[in-house]
Design a protein around this motif. Structure first.
Motif, PDB file in Angstrom:
ATOM      1  N   PHE A  96       1.167   9.967   2.857  1.00 37.10           N
ATOM      2  CA  PHE A  96       1.484  10.852   1.735  1.00 37.10           C
ATOM      3  C   PHE A  96       0.350  10.882   0.702  1.00 37.10           C
ATOM      4  O   PHE A  96      -0.040  11.952   0.224  1.00 37.10           O
ATOM      5  N   PHE A  97      -0.193   9.685   0.369  1.00 36.83           N
ATOM      6  CA  PHE A  97      -1.234   9.600  -0.671  1.00 36.83           C
ATOM      7  C   PHE A  97      -2.645   9.728  -0.087  1.00 36.83           C
ATOM      8  O   PHE A  97      -3.618   9.764  -0.849  1.00 36.83           O
ATOM      9  N   ASP A  98      -2.758   9.722   1.260  1.00 38.48           N
ATOM     10  CA  ASP A  98      -4.056   9.817   1.930  1.00 38.48           C
ATOM     11  C   ASP A  98      -5.001   8.705   1.465  1.00 38.48           C
ATOM     12  O   ASP A  98      -6.155   8.940   1.104  1.00 38.48           O
ATOM     13  N   ASP A  99      -4.489   7.484   1.459  1.00 30.99           N
ATOM     14  CA  ASP A  99      -5.278   6.321   1.046  1.00 30.99           C
ATOM     15  C   ASP A  99      -4.593   5.075   1.595  1.00 30.99           C
ATOM     16  O   ASP A  99      -3.418   5.112   1.987  1.00 30.99           O
ATOM     17  N   ASP A 100      -5.319   3.928   1.632  1.00 32.15           N
ATOM     18  CA  ASP A 100      -4.671   2.681   2.037  1.00 32.15           C
ATOM     19  C   ASP A 100      -3.854   2.146   0.866  1.00 32.15           C
ATOM     20  O   ASP A 100      -4.039   2.551  -0.289  1.00 32.15           O
ATOM     21  N   VAL A 101      -2.937   1.198   1.153  1.00 33.09           N
ATOM     22  CA  VAL A 101      -1.986   0.754   0.132  1.00 33.09           C
ATOM     23  C   VAL A 101      -2.678   0.097  -1.065  1.00 33.09           C
ATOM     24  O   VAL A 101      -2.257   0.284  -2.214  1.00 33.09           O
ATOM     25  N   GLU A 102      -3.743  -0.687  -0.824  1.00 32.81           N
ATOM     26  CA  GLU A 102      -4.448  -1.330  -1.941  1.00 32.81           C
ATOM     27  C   GLU A 102      -5.068  -0.280  -2.849  1.00 32.81           C
ATOM     28  O   GLU A 102      -5.024  -0.398  -4.077  1.00 32.81           O
ATOM     29  N   GLY A 103      -5.659   0.743  -2.245  1.00 34.90           N
ATOM     30  CA  GLY A 103      -6.255   1.812  -3.039  1.00 34.90           C
ATOM     31  C   GLY A 103      -5.209   2.587  -3.827  1.00 34.90           C
ATOM     32  O   GLY A 103      -5.446   2.977  -4.977  1.00 34.90           O
ATOM     33  N   ILE A 104      -4.027   2.784  -3.213  1.00 37.81           N
ATOM     34  CA  ILE A 104      -2.950   3.499  -3.893  1.00 37.81           C
ATOM     35  C   ILE A 104      -2.514   2.745  -5.149  1.00 37.81           C
ATOM     36  O   ILE A 104      -2.375   3.328  -6.230  1.00 37.81           O
ATOM     37  N   ILE A 105      -2.301   1.422  -5.011  1.00 41.67           N
ATOM     38  CA  ILE A 105      -1.860   0.605  -6.146  1.00 41.67           C
ATOM     39  C   ILE A 105      -2.949   0.526  -7.215  1.00 41.67           C
ATOM     40  O   ILE A 105      -2.676   0.661  -8.422  1.00 41.67           O
ATOM     41  N   THR A 106      -4.188   0.329  -6.787  1.00 41.72           N
ATOM     42  CA  THR A 106      -5.300   0.236  -7.749  1.00 41.72           C
ATOM     43  C   THR A 106      -5.439   1.525  -8.546  1.00 41.72           C
ATOM     44  O   THR A 106      -5.564   1.495  -9.784  1.00 41.72           O
TER      45      THR A 106
END
Length: 705
Positions: free
Chosen positions: A235-245
């Motif tokens: 959905f966010f087109d990113d890995d989870v760490e990048g999404i949270i950061t």
């Protein structure tokens, strides 16, 4: 009753300055249980019920470095009664990233908005009430440097700890992301009773292995969370760490854009200075000039008349004369008189006689640290070191090691890459520490306090580190991805007299403590072995020290140092005894030179030492003692940090071989080029070694990507 409060914050946020201001001398320094990261605790000066723990400077609660692991474990598992989050008010946007994580731990949080004196000077405006509302915590404006509002900070933090009041969790992420976090919480019912449920849910979403293991999730829970994670990444087109950061930084950016107004437009004073000081063209020349000036002032200015007065008047006429008179009046035997004057006093006075040089060097280094220039040096040398297989993170331990090699070696814990960390441990002791500066000061006196003498050893240490980086980084065992170097550059400010004094006093005290313990015992040992003959006959006033046990042992090992030019028994035993503590090199010469005789002065000592060396052999002796295996305490630190016998043996073996071959080349080439002597067999060996080093330095690396 004891109230435990943790101090957490970014590096260079003023956290340690605040800790020192709050605790003063009521500090305890040890190690964290199970790890070797230094632990600082202290009782508050104004309120003895409050115990403060100074956590290592960190940027996040993600366990990338050993120091971040320690800080995170303490906050999550030890659960202090409250957290004081020290935030640099002049860099508030970067600092609040950590604050968003601390606010999720379920522990009363108080933000100490530090450096407010600088904020007001810059005419910045910070809406404290808005930040308090958005972060659901109390914010206190302080200036650790000027002791502004620090008592109020302790009072508010203590009350928050006693009330144990946890504000409602902030929803800092975008709505879509919050939905995923909530679903994670719903899938783990055990989090409902956990005060840190928000933080743990976020870490589970980030796929934090440690938190997932601690929660003992079932296979079904893990499977459902894995699917949530995959859906979010799609959905966010990113890995989870990048999404949270990104979510955290978006929140911080929105908050600061509406609550912080910069009073000054354009570049600040620090920015203008850094355009020159850290520029690619001028940074290195400025660094060379600054460090040369530091050593010039320490050795040539202070090291001249002040050192002569300390040796000749203070230790010679005043202390030495009074002590000699006291022993005579007490009617002590000749043996006791010789032990005290020719052994204890000569050895300790030989070391402390150069204390003005060392203390002044510590003062200048402390000033550079306090005004913010030392941080720039690490940034500047990152460009240089990175070309040779190291990074700016490697220079920080090396920089710390100029005071003492032990904390320098321990400072390698901040380096994430194991290969870089091991390499830095290996080379961290090659810089001139305070003890080695004592040797430098003694030989500088022989050269008449030449201004260039000190910088030669300082920059020589840096060159040795670079050569090592070029050689070792091309081997398989030192391969690995280079760690990124991120560092906050603090604003320039006038040095604090208290901070400079405290830093200098801490280093000088450690130096003097060595003189009063290790050097004293070593001096007694040298005196005894100098006055006991090889036939075990005690002759304290023997006809010649060459009949002594010390001379006998020295003659057995002097062959090892002959190719380096100092194959005399005295230079040999001084070098070997220097493994106990490098100051013992000076004290050994002082005892043999009979410095305890009140008629003997600095000039007599330097003349005595000078007779043992030519220009070439003196240079080789200095470089060998600087680069070779450090003192026992530093060797212990190497073993502790390597945590592996094979790696420890490799480090010590490399240091010995490197220092020996370098000193061999220095002596053999200098004796021909400077002393005008004819080449010999060892000169040819030195030439072969030079060719080998050039090959190792310039050969292409087959591991380079």
């Amino acid at each position: 009753m004891t109230i435990n409060i943790a101090l957490a914050g970014n590096p260079n946020s003023g956290k340690t300055t605040l800790f020192n201001a709050l605790t003063g001398s009521h500090q305890y320094v040890g190690n964290w249980p199970g790890v070797t990261v230094e632990k600082k605790e202290g009782r508050c000066k104004k309120d003895g019920e409050v115990v403060l723990t100074d956590l290592p400077g960190i940027y996040s609660l993600s366990p990338y470095t050993l120091e971040e692991v320690v800080a995170r474990d303490f906050l999550v598992h030890d659960k202090p009664d409250a957290i004081i989050n020290v935030v640099d008010g002049s860099n508030i946007e970067r600092n609040l990233y950590l604050s968003t994580q601390l606010s999720e731990l379920g522990i009363p949080l108080i933000i100490a908005l530090n450096m407010m004196d600088l904020v007001r000077k810059n005419k910045d405006y910070i809406d404290i009430e808005k930040i308090e509302k958005e972060l659901n915590c109390k914010v206190v404006e302080v200036s650790a440097l000027k002791n502004e509002n620090i008592d109020l900070l302790v009072e508010i933090s203590k009350n928050a700890a006693l009330e144990n009041k946890i504000f409602p969790e902030i929803k800092s992420f975008p709505k879509d992301l919050e939905t995923y976090i909530q679903k994670v919480e719903d899938l783990i019912p055990s989090l409902n009773e956990d005060r840190a449920r928000r933080w743990k849910a976020v870490k589970v979403f980030e796929n934090d292995k440690q938190v997932i293991e601690e929660l003992k999730l079932s296979p079904e829970q893990k499977s459902k969370i894995d699917k949530l994670r995959a859906d979010a990444e799609k959905f966010f087109d990113d890995d989870v760490e990048g999404i949270i950061t990104d979510g955290r930084y978006d929140f911080v950016t929105r908050l600061t854009s509406s609550s912080v107004k910069k009073g000054r437009q354009g570049l600040t004073f620090s920015d203008k200075v850094d355009k020159i000081v850290t520029s690619k063209i001028f940074s290195i020349p400025i660094f060379l000039v600054v460090m040369t000036l530091v050593y010039y002032l320490a050795i040539s200015v202070v090291g001249g008349d002040v050192t002569d007065w300390t040796n000749d008047v203070l230790f010679g006429e005043i202390i030495g004369g009074k002590l000699d008179e006291l022993l005579t009046n007490l009617g002590t035997s000749e043996m006791v008189h010789s032990l005290v004057m020719d052994g204890v006093f000569a050895g300790v006075a030989g070391v402390l006689g150069f204390l003005p040089v060392i203390a002044s060097l510590f003062i200048f280094i402390a000033i550079l640290e306090d005004i913010g220039y030392m941080s720039r040096i690490a940034f500047i040398l990152d460009r240089v070191f990175r070309k040779f297989g190291l990074s700016g993170k490697s220079f920080i331990p090396i920089l710390v090691g100029t005071g003492c090699s032990v904390p320098g070696i321990m400072a390698t814990r901040t380096i994430e890459n194991d290969a870089d960390r091991r390499m830095t441990i290996t080379v961290a002791s090659m810089m001139p520490c305070g003890a080695k500066t004592d040797i430098i000061a003694m030989f500088a006196a022989i050269w008449g306090g030449a201004w260039w003498f000190g910088p030669v050893w300082y920059f020589g240490g840096i060159v040795a580190v670079i050569i090592t980086g070029l050689i070792l980084k091309k081997t398989e065992r030192f391969q690995g991805d280079e760690a990124p170097f991120i560092m906050e550059l603090p604003e320039y400010h006038l040095p604090s007299a208290y901070n400079v004094f405290r830093s200098t006093w801490t280093r000088v005290k450690a130096f003097v403590f060595n003189a009063g313990t290790i050097i004293l015992l070593a001096s007694i040992f040298v005196w005894l072995t100098t006055n006991i003959t090889i036939n075990f006959k005690f002759e304290p006033f023997g006809s010649s020290e060459t009949d002594s046990i010390l001379a006998f042992v020295g003659k057995k090992i002097q062959w090892f140092f002959s190719p380096l030019g100092f194959g005399d028994w005295l230079a040999a035993v001084a070098t070997i005894l220097g493994l106990v503590a490098k100051e013992v090199v000076v004290s050994t010469f002082g005892i043999i030179a009979k410095l305890g005789d009140i008629e003997t002065n600095t000039g007599a000592l330097t003349d005595f030492v000078k007779d043992y060396f030519t220009t070439a052999s003196m240079l080789a002796f200095m470089f060998f003692n600087q680069l070779t295996i450090p003192c026992f305490a530093a060797v212990g630190a190497i073993r502790q940090e390597m945590n592996d016998r094979k790696w420890t043996r490799f480090a010590l073996g490399y240091i010995l071989v490197f220092s020996y071959t370098m000193s061999l080349m220095i002596y053999q080439f200098a004796r021909v080029l400077i002393d005008g002597q004819a080449p010999n067999f060892w000169t040819g060996v030195a030439g072969v070694i030079l060719v080998i080093y050039l090959y190792l330095i310039f050969k292409p690396s087959k591991y380079k990507k």
